[in-house]
Design an enzyme around this catalytic site. Structure first.
Site, PDB file in Angstrom:
ATOM      1  N   HIS A  32       0.792  -1.234   0.000  1.00 44.11           N
ATOM      2  CA  HIS A  32       0.000   0.000   0.000  1.00 44.11           C
ATOM      3  C   HIS A  32       0.819   1.277   0.000  1.00 44.11           C
ATOM      4  CE1 HIS A  32      -4.211  -1.315   0.458  1.00 44.11           C
ATOM      5  NE2 HIS A  32      -3.691  -2.375   1.048  1.00 44.11           N
ATOM      6  N   LYS A  72      -8.716  14.141   3.760  1.00 45.36           N
ATOM      7  CA  LYS A  72      -7.865  12.949   3.823  1.00 45.36           C
ATOM      8  C   LYS A  72      -6.983  13.111   5.046  1.00 45.36           C
ATOM      9  CE  LYS A  72      -6.506  14.002  -0.412  1.00 45.36           C
ATOM     10  NZ  LYS A  72      -6.628  12.787  -1.166  1.00 45.36           N
ATOM     11  N   ARG A  73      -6.202  12.079   5.393  1.00 50.42           N
ATOM     12  CA  ARG A  73      -5.295  12.232   6.522  1.00 50.42           C
ATOM     13  C   ARG A  73      -4.363  13.416   6.274  1.00 50.42           C
ATOM     14  NH1 ARG A  73      -5.383   8.279  10.790  1.00 50.42           N
ATOM     15  NH2 ARG A  73      -3.604   9.428  11.582  1.00 50.42           N
ATOM     16  N   LYS A 121       0.672  14.544   1.249  1.00 48.24           N
ATOM     17  CA  LYS A 121      -0.618  14.876   0.627  1.00 48.24           C
ATOM     18  C   LYS A 121      -0.737  16.377   0.338  1.00 48.24           C
ATOM     19  CE  LYS A 121      -2.964  10.890   2.751  1.00 48.24           C
ATOM     20  NZ  LYS A 121      -3.506  10.110   1.628  1.00 48.24           N
ATOM     21  N   THR A 135      -8.489   6.544  -2.805  1.00 49.77           N
ATOM     22  CA  THR A 135      -9.845   6.111  -3.175  1.00 49.77           C
ATOM     23  C   THR A 135     -10.821   7.260  -2.976  1.00 49.77           C
ATOM     24  OG1 THR A 135     -10.021   5.147  -0.966  1.00 49.77           O
ATOM     25  CG2 THR A 135      -9.580   3.626  -2.784  1.00 49.77           C
ATOM     26  N   LYS A 178     -14.318   8.529  -5.126  1.00 48.12           N
ATOM     27  CA  LYS A 178     -15.620   8.855  -4.530  1.00 48.12           C
ATOM     28  C   LYS A 178     -16.099  10.224  -5.031  1.00 48.12           C
ATOM     29  CE  LYS A 178     -14.238   6.107  -0.624  1.00 48.12           C
ATOM     30  NZ  LYS A 178     -13.396   6.133   0.570  1.00 48.12           N
TER      31      LYS A 178
END
Length: 842
Positions: free
Chosen positions: A378, A569-570, A575, A677, A681
């Site tokens: 992952h 998101k985290r 990110k 993911t 969405k």
């Protein structure tokens, strides 16, 4: 003006169409009242909302139980191959509504509760999220369980029943504060304890090599108590099982101390054993090498493998005769999927059972293990890869350490025979990393012990082969595969966005819910004015509804006609929430400079949790909230720009925010996000993506057409080239005036007037050691955001682009992902047949 339909009414429409024999509402009311009667304590004659929720949940659960039993009987009769999905995280969210959607019960329940004078949405809001995961990895596991049931696969999810899930996040004075998530305090109506399947798990002790074989003795025992949760497929009457283990001390735990009067202490010490399943480690993409975590990893694996072998040996439903003693057939009947390296101990544990307990030879046992196990990677971030100190293993799992050493010895012999004299390659490929502290590389163990290794998006699977596992790929190229992630369209469209689901069903029918590729048919409606209008109207309704939620919770007046620009998101440096912050500041400065200009209004929302020990991530949250304090209170800006930090982002909040979003921010540095993911969405729910060519964004651009996404920034090759040449943040700072202005404001205390050097650590990181190269993509990101603003002013063209995106979503169904796992890794075939419902004759 006609009042817009509620979500409940829209879902009712979609579940009424083509569904004969809707459950009798009168029966539901009777069952509801029966459950309410038994739920209420005798001396209480007034029901609370929670009592009503439990009565409804139990009424719905009744419909699951018959199907659940019948499904398990069906598996025992057919004796199919079974897949076991091992994951330390299952981020399930709420269960009630999802179950009603999958069983086609929603409108009957809605009618029944309405007739009883209750509001279904209020009851649903009482349910606690099952937050047994951190982010993408745990939510993926939840989507996969839904798809495996919907595709008729005999599948089991195995994990830990954490007493406390992912912490609740409170924002206090702009800072994240963690609160324990006591999600079980009122009980959980969806689980069933199964004490009859309790299993012992051993720790510590020592190893004896005797003439009869190897024995692991003098161990401490902890019992694993299973709790089963039903997982219904979509309208096919199949109900699979998620089994989560809870740690219990054995009755005689430490009671030898009793003889010396230490009875009280002995009983109190039971907590030490039971702590194993107490709390989820709140780290995402960061490895924490604590003994308790290793205990959790072994606990779930040891209990699960006992269960797997028990089920393999018992052939017929209810039979106590063990008929299958020949374990060489295990890989024909069992597939074990390791969700990241967390359950990697399944490999040495299965070896221990086969060699020490079942007395197979090493060669026979190893062949079985490799053919049974498969590994999903992952992440490629080095800090996320698990490396356990050998000393810790020696103490906690001494037999497993011996087995890992033997696996490594044989592995090294093989590498030496292929590459004689290449000691550097042997060092790189060893399962044991030498250094100040000897460590076991768990990813290497997974690769060597599995027959299949997959990444979770095409670009990620290529990066694995070219960089982090290159040596292994060169030796066993046939092992390496790609399985691009997906999401379940049941939860992430039908349930959370019934308005859009209905508008689509009106045009192309309802079959797309189990075959998402059918969304391609929407391309026929890309220029259809009525369809464009319907899609835009659904989005606007979702935005109005979410605006009300925001005003209630944040006391900020939202302009529902502004662009909802969302990054949830985290919180993590890779990110790049900081890149988003720089855009907000730039936009703010531009509006201040030319207040008379016609600006595209934006409401920027950022949400996500920071790992409690991750200082930089917590500072990023503080920066976002501080920027919001300045921007939201500036009368010159008005409602043209608002900044909101969404508190306590979780599955249930995602289900509200994603359908209301216009713009989805997927802006990680190319080569760092394995898949994502959330990006899928947003795409399915009609938001446009601004993103880098990273993770699944690459395939989304392919499916929808790159011209229908806002792609910017460096590609993987550019990042690699910059790594070779060296990244110089200061050169960008000196060259780009708007970037310099924004950074000077952050470092000079413009956003932290009472503490001017509050953000010095963030500034220092961005200027001097930013691994994720925020400044390198700044200029292109700002230009791309200008394109977004320009297009948003043309609602029709914007909505056409949205339709292209929705039509391109077919690939991103977890049904497609799981079908590929089944055929290409597990050697199983999905089955779309419905089995008979409990009240049908068989």
């Amino acid at each position: 003006m006609a009042k817009p339909l509620t979500d409940q009414e829209k879902r009712k429409q979609i579940s009424v169409r083509g569904l004969a024999g809707v459950e009798n509402v009168a029966d539901l009311k009777t069952n509801f009242n029966r459950h309410l009667h038994f739920t209420l304590v005798k001396d209480r004659n007034v029901a609370t909302k929670r009592d009503y929720y439990f009565a409804l949940a139990n009424t719905v659960r009744d419909h699951l139980v018959g199907r659940w039993i019948r499904t398990q009987q069906h598996y025992y009769e057919k004796d199919p191959k079974r897949v076991y999905y091992l994951s330390l995280e299952f981020y399930m969210g709420r269960t009630l509504q999802n179950t009603m959607v999958n069983l086609a019960l929603e409108n009957a329940c809605d009618e029944a509760t309405y007739q009883l004078g209750l509001d279904m949405e209020e009851l649903q809001d009482i349910e606690e999220d099952a937050g047994l995961g951190n982010g993408g990895l745990g939510r993926l596991a939840a989507c996969f369980l839904d798809s495996m049931a919907s595709l008729g696969l005999a599948a089991y999810g195995y994990g830990i029943r954490y007493e406390f899930g992912i912490f609740n996040q409170k924002i206090v004075s702009g800072w994240q504060v963690e609160e324990a998530d006591d999600w079980l305090r009122y009980g959980n109506p969806w689980e069933k304890a199964r004490p009859e399947y309790m299993r012992p798990v051993h720790f510590y002790g020592r190893v004896e090599h005797t003439d009869e074989g190897v024995q692991w003795v003098d161990t401490q025992v902890v019992l694993a108590l299973p709790y089963d949760t039903p997982v219904p497929g979509y309208r096919n009457n199949i109900v699979n099982t998620m089994r989560l283990w809870s740690a219990k001390a054995p009755c005689d735990f430490n009671l030898k101390d009793f003889n010396v009067g230490g009875y009280i202490q002995a009983v109190l010490d039971r907590n030490l054993a039971e702590n194993i399943s107490r709390v989820l480690y709140p780290n995402d993409n960061f490895f924490e090498g604590k003994e308790l975590r290793l205990k959790q990893e072994y606990f779930v694996v040891a209990a699960t493998l006992q269960d797997i072998i028990r089920r393999f040996k018992a052939s017929k439903f209810g039979s106590t005769e063990f008929v299958r003693m020949d374990l060489s057939a295990l890989p024909d009947k069992v597939a074990i999927q390791l969700n990241d390296t967390h359950p990697a101990l399944a490999i040495p544990e299965l070896m221990r059972i086969l060699v020490d307990v079942e007395k197979l030879t090493w060669t026979e046992a190893w062949d079985i293990v490799v053919r049974t196990c498969a590994y999903t990677n992952h992440t490629v971030l080095p800090e996320a890869l698990e490396r356990w100190p050998v000393d810790l293993f020696h103490n906690l799992l001494p037999r497993h350490l011996e087995i890992i050493y033997e696996i490594n010895r044989r592995h090294m012999e093989r590498i030496a025979s292929i590459y004689p004299g290449d000691f550097d390659r042997m060092r790189r490929m060893s399962l044991i990393e030498e250094g100040d502290v000897k460590k076991i590389n768990m990813a290497h163990l997974c690769i060597v012990g599995s027959h299949a290794v997959n990444g979770v998006a095409r670009i990620h699977s290529e990066i694995i082969k070219e960089t982090v596992f290159k040596d292994f790929y060169e030796v066993d190229p046939e092992k390496f595969q790609n399985k691009t992630n997906g999401i379940t369209p049941r939860r992430w469209l039908v349930m959370c966005n019934p308005g859009l689901a209905e508008v689509i069903a009106e045009r192309i029918g309802e079959d797309y819910i189990r075959d998402l590729d059918q969304l391609k048919k929407l391309l026929d409606f890309v220029d259809d004015d009525a369809f464009i209008r319907d899609v835009a109207k659904v989005k606007q309704e979702n935005k109005m509804k979410f605006s009300v939620h925001l005003e209630e919770h944040y006391k900020v007046k939202i302009n529902p006609n502004s662009m909802f620009d969302v990054q949830v998101k985290r919180i993590h440096e890779y990110k790049r929430q900081l890149l988003n912050c720089l855009h907000i500041i730039t936009l703010y400065n531009r509006i201040k400079k030319e207040p008379k200009k016609s600006w595209t209004p934006r409401t920027v929302m950022i949400g996500g949790k920071a790992a409690p020990g991750y200082h930089t991530a917590k500072m990023i949250i503080k920066l976002i909230t501080s920027i919001g304090d300045i921007v939201n209170n500036d009368p010159v800006v008005g409602d043209r720009l608002k900044v909101i930090f969404l508190e306590n982002y979780r599955v249930t909040l995602a289900e509200k925010i994603i359908p209301a979003s216009d713009l989805s921010e997927q802006i990680s540095t190319a080569g760092t996000e394995a898949s994502g993911t959330g990006n899928m969405k947003f795409m399915l729910n009609g938001a446009l993506t601004i993103g880098t060519m990273d993770g699944a964004n690459v395939e989304m651009a392919e499916e929808a057409g790159e011209e229908n996404l806002f792609i910017f920034g460096m590609r993987v090759k550019d990042v690699e080239a910059m790594d070779k040449k060296g990244y110089d943040a200061k050169s960008y700072y000196n060259r780009i005036p708007e970037l310099k202005q924004a950074m000077d404001q952050i470092s000079g205390g413009f956003f932290s007037p009472s503490q001017s050097d509050l953000f010095k650590d963030l500034v220092n990181m961005l200027m001097n050691h930013d691994r994720f190269k925020v400044f390198a993509d700044y200029e292109d990101y700002i230009k791309c955001q200008d394109k977004v603003s320009a297009l948003y002013k043309n609602p029709k063209e914007w909505t056409k682009m949205v339709i292209h995106n929705i039509a391109g979503c077919g690939k991103f169904s977890s049904d497609r992902t799981i079908s590929q796992y089944a055929r290409e890794i597990w050697d199983m075939e999905p089955n779309l047949e419905k089995i008979a419902a409990p009240d049908d004759p068989r």
